[in-house]
Design a protein around this motif. Structure first.
Motif, PDB file in Angstrom:
ATOM      1  N   ILE A   1       0.639  -1.385   0.372  1.00  0.00           N
ATOM      2  CA  ILE A   1       0.472  -0.435   0.243  1.00  0.00           C
ATOM      3  C   ILE A   1       1.053   1.164   0.340  1.00  0.00           C
ATOM      4  O   ILE A   1       0.602   2.353  -0.744  1.00  0.00           O
ATOM      5  CB  ILE A   1      -0.847  -0.089   1.028  1.00  0.00           C
ATOM      6  CG1 ILE A   1      -1.480   1.305   0.915  1.00  0.00           C
ATOM      7  CG2 ILE A   1      -0.099   0.174   2.271  1.00  0.00           C
ATOM      8  CD1 ILE A   1      -2.909   1.283   0.168  1.00  0.00           C
ATOM      9  N   ARG A   2       1.642   1.138   0.980  1.00  0.00           N
ATOM     10  CA  ARG A   2       2.710   2.918   1.122  1.00  0.00           C
ATOM     11  C   ARG A   2       3.436   2.590  -0.458  1.00  0.00           C
ATOM     12  O   ARG A   2       3.569   3.337  -1.014  1.00  0.00           O
ATOM     13  CB  ARG A   2       3.698   2.544   1.947  1.00  0.00           C
ATOM     14  CG  ARG A   2       3.593   2.765   2.984  1.00  0.00           C
ATOM     15  CD  ARG A   2       4.189   2.470   4.301  1.00  0.00           C
ATOM     16  NE  ARG A   2       4.046   2.744   5.238  1.00  0.00           N
ATOM     17  CZ  ARG A   2       3.825   1.581   6.282  1.00  0.00           C
ATOM     18  NH1 ARG A   2       4.027  -0.385   6.064  1.00  0.00           N
ATOM     19  NH2 ARG A   2       2.886   1.462   7.881  1.00  0.00           N
TER      20      ARG A   2
ATOM     21  N   ASP B   1       2.327   1.829  -3.601  1.00  0.00           N
ATOM     22  CA  ASP B   1       1.074   2.339  -4.161  1.00  0.00           C
ATOM     23  C   ASP B   1       0.577   3.809  -3.545  1.00  0.00           C
ATOM     24  O   ASP B   1       0.502   4.601  -4.683  1.00  0.00           O
ATOM     25  CB  ASP B   1      -0.139   1.103  -4.071  1.00  0.00           C
ATOM     26  CG  ASP B   1      -0.836  -0.596  -4.499  1.00  0.00           C
ATOM     27  OD1 ASP B   1       0.918  -0.290  -5.189  1.00  0.00           O
ATOM     28  OD2 ASP B   1      -1.289  -1.014  -4.236  1.00  0.00           O
ATOM     29  N   LEU B   2       0.795   4.214  -2.709  1.00  0.00           N
ATOM     30  CA  LEU B   2       1.029   5.572  -2.451  1.00  0.00           C
ATOM     31  C   LEU B   2       1.674   6.342  -3.328  1.00  0.00           C
ATOM     32  O   LEU B   2       1.621   7.489  -3.595  1.00  0.00           O
ATOM     33  CB  LEU B   2       0.671   5.388  -0.737  1.00  0.00           C
ATOM     34  CG  LEU B   2      -0.657   5.431  -0.362  1.00  0.00           C
ATOM     35  CD1 LEU B   2       0.052   5.113   1.360  1.00  0.00           C
ATOM     36  CD2 LEU B   2      -1.712   6.598  -0.917  1.00  0.00           C
ATOM     37  N   ARG B   3       3.192   6.010  -3.159  1.00  0.00           N
ATOM     38  CA  ARG B   3       4.138   6.527  -4.003  1.00  0.00           C
ATOM     39  C   ARG B   3       4.184   6.040  -4.979  1.00  0.00           C
ATOM     40  O   ARG B   3       4.184   7.462  -6.281  1.00  0.00           O
ATOM     41  CB  ARG B   3       5.531   6.009  -3.488  1.00  0.00           C
ATOM     42  CG  ARG B   3       6.790   6.604  -3.729  1.00  0.00           C
ATOM     43  CD  ARG B   3       7.960   5.708  -4.029  1.00  0.00           C
ATOM     44  NE  ARG B   3       8.060   4.797  -5.009  1.00  0.00           N
ATOM     45  CZ  ARG B   3       7.788   4.541  -6.022  1.00  0.00           C
ATOM     46  NH1 ARG B   3       8.599   5.920  -7.086  1.00  0.00           N
ATOM     47  NH2 ARG B   3       8.004   3.729  -7.266  1.00  0.00           N
TER      48      ARG B   3
ATOM     49  N   TYR C   1       0.788   6.672  -6.735  1.00  0.00           N
ATOM     50  CA  TYR C   1      -0.036   7.347  -7.283  1.00  0.00           C
ATOM     51  C   TYR C   1       0.564   8.807  -7.083  1.00  0.00           C
ATOM     52  O   TYR C   1       0.283  10.230  -8.540  1.00  0.00           O
ATOM     53  CB  TYR C   1      -1.133   7.185  -6.151  1.00  0.00           C
ATOM     54  CG  TYR C   1      -2.122   8.573  -5.432  1.00  0.00           C
ATOM     55  CD1 TYR C   1      -2.436   8.530  -6.423  1.00  0.00           C
ATOM     56  CD2 TYR C   1      -2.098   9.504  -4.800  1.00  0.00           C
ATOM     57  CE1 TYR C   1      -3.673  10.270  -6.382  1.00  0.00           C
ATOM     58  CE2 TYR C   1      -2.629  10.102  -4.919  1.00  0.00           C
ATOM     59  CZ  TYR C   1      -3.627  10.712  -5.941  1.00  0.00           C
ATOM     60  OH  TYR C   1      -4.322  11.527  -5.716  1.00  0.00           O
ATOM     61  N   ILE C   2       1.109   9.034  -5.466  1.00  0.00           N
ATOM     62  CA  ILE C   2       1.385  10.876  -5.851  1.00  0.00           C
ATOM     63  C   ILE C   2       2.680  10.796  -6.896  1.00  0.00           C
ATOM     64  O   ILE C   2       2.248  12.072  -7.092  1.00  0.00           O
ATOM     65  CB  ILE C   2       2.481  11.058  -4.467  1.00  0.00           C
ATOM     66  CG1 ILE C   2       1.441  10.509  -3.184  1.00  0.00           C
ATOM     67  CG2 ILE C   2       3.390  12.090  -4.490  1.00  0.00           C
ATOM     68  CD1 ILE C   2       2.202  10.761  -1.340  1.00  0.00           C
TER      69      ILE C   2
ATOM     70  N   TYR D   1       9.585   8.110   0.567  1.00  0.00           N
ATOM     71  CA  TYR D   1       9.004   7.895   1.417  1.00  0.00           C
ATOM     72  C   TYR D   1       9.612   7.195   2.653  1.00  0.00           C
ATOM     73  O   TYR D   1      10.368   5.777   2.419  1.00  0.00           O
ATOM     74  CB  TYR D   1       8.035   6.794   1.071  1.00  0.00           C
ATOM     75  CG  TYR D   1       7.571   5.581   1.460  1.00  0.00           C
ATOM     76  CD1 TYR D   1       7.944   4.947   1.885  1.00  0.00           C
ATOM     77  CD2 TYR D   1       8.061   4.979  -0.147  1.00  0.00           C
ATOM     78  CE1 TYR D   1       7.516   3.227   1.912  1.00  0.00           C
ATOM     79  CE2 TYR D   1       8.014   3.681  -0.407  1.00  0.00           C
ATOM     80  CZ  TYR D   1       7.337   2.814   0.568  1.00  0.00           C
ATOM     81  OH  TYR D   1       8.073   1.315   0.373  1.00  0.00           O
TER      82      TYR D   1
ATOM     83  N   ALA E   1      -4.790  11.179  -0.218  1.00  0.00           N
ATOM     84  CA  ALA E   1      -3.332  10.073  -0.059  1.00  0.00           C
ATOM     85  C   ALA E   1      -3.897   9.792   1.545  1.00  0.00           C
ATOM     86  O   ALA E   1      -3.332   8.839   1.558  1.00  0.00           O
ATOM     87  CB  ALA E   1      -2.260  10.332  -0.550  1.00  0.00           C
TER      88      ALA E   1
ATOM     89  N   MET F   1      -6.193   6.818   1.120  1.00  0.00           N
ATOM     90  CA  MET F   1      -5.985   5.927   0.779  1.00  0.00           C
ATOM     91  C   MET F   1      -5.530   5.236   1.378  1.00  0.00           C
ATOM     92  O   MET F   1      -5.463   4.336   2.093  1.00  0.00           O
ATOM     93  CB  MET F   1      -5.516   5.936  -0.172  1.00  0.00           C
ATOM     94  CG  MET F   1      -5.775   6.396  -1.348  1.00  0.00           C
ATOM     95  SD  MET F   1      -4.338   6.801  -3.293  1.00  0.00           S
ATOM     96  CE  MET F   1      -4.313   5.134  -3.823  1.00  0.00           C
ATOM     97  N   GLY F   2      -4.353   6.362   2.833  1.00  0.00           N
ATOM     98  CA  GLY F   2      -3.798   5.132   3.565  1.00  0.00           C
ATOM     99  C   GLY F   2      -4.780   4.587   4.985  1.00  0.00           C
ATOM    100  O   GLY F   2      -4.620   3.703   5.270  1.00  0.00           O
TER     101      GLY F   2
ATOM    102  N   VAL G   1      -0.895   9.420   7.161  1.00  0.00           N
ATOM    103  CA  VAL G   1       0.151   9.928   5.544  1.00  0.00           C
ATOM    104  C   VAL G   1       0.632  11.189   5.773  1.00  0.00           C
ATOM    105  O   VAL G   1      -0.530  11.536   5.714  1.00  0.00           O
ATOM    106  CB  VAL G   1      -0.362   9.696   3.964  1.00  0.00           C
ATOM    107  CG1 VAL G   1       0.181  10.114   3.239  1.00  0.00           C
ATOM    108  CG2 VAL G   1      -0.923   7.469   4.081  1.00  0.00           C
TER     109      VAL G   1
END
Length: 123
Positions: A41-42, A44-46, A48-49, A67, A103, A106-107, A114
Motif C-alpha cells: 500500500i505504501r 502504491d501511494l508513492r 499515485y503521488i 518515503y 493520499a 487511501m492510507g 500519511v
C-alpha cells in the motif's frame, strides 16, 4: 457506572478506565521499520503521488517521491525543481491539498497515517 439522584432525574456518571501504555519492547523504532519489507500500500501511494505530481508539473522527468516509515506514520517527500513548485502547490495550495487529502484517505483505508512534505524554496 454510578447513579446520583437529583431532584428531577438521575445523573449517570462514567468512570473511564486508564489504558495501558505501550511498553518500549512493543514500539518499533524508525530504523527497524525501514528495514522491513516494503508494504504494497505504501508503494502504491508513492506511485499515485508521483504519477499525479508528474501530470501537473512542466518537468515530469525531474520528479521523485521518496518515503520513510515511522512507528505510526509514513512520510512521503516530494522532490520537485524550484521552477515547478508553483504548479505543484496550485492556487492557494489547492493542488497539494487535494493530493494530501486523497493520499490520507487511501492510507486510512489500511490504517496508515500519511504525511506529504514538499520542499521549501526561500525567496
Amino acid at each position: 457506572m454510578t447513579d446520583v439522584e437529583t431532584k428531577s432525574k438521575p445523573i449517570i456518571t462514567r468512570v473511564r478506565k486508564t489504558t495501558v501504555q505501550n511498553t518500549p519492547q512493543e514500539e518499533i523504532s524508525a530504523k527497524d521499520a525501514q528495514a522491513q519489507e516494503p508494504c504494497p500500500i505504501r508503494e502504491d501511494l508513492r506511485k499515485y503521488i508521483e504519477h499525479t505530481v508528474r501530470g501537473i508539473t512542466s518537468t515530469p522527468e525531474q520528479i521523485q517521491v521518496n518515503y520513510w516509515v515511522g512507528p505510526n506514520t509514513t512520510v512521503f517527500n516530494i522532490s520537485v525543481p524550484r521552477e515547478s513548485i508553483g504548479q505543484l502547490l496550485g492556487s492557494k495550495g489547492k493542488n497539494i491539498t487535494g493530493i494530501r487529502s486523497l493520499a490520507a484517505a487511501m492510507g486510512a483505508l489500511k490504517g496508515i497515517r500519511v504525511i506529504i512534505e514538499v520542499p521549501y524554496f526561500p525567496k
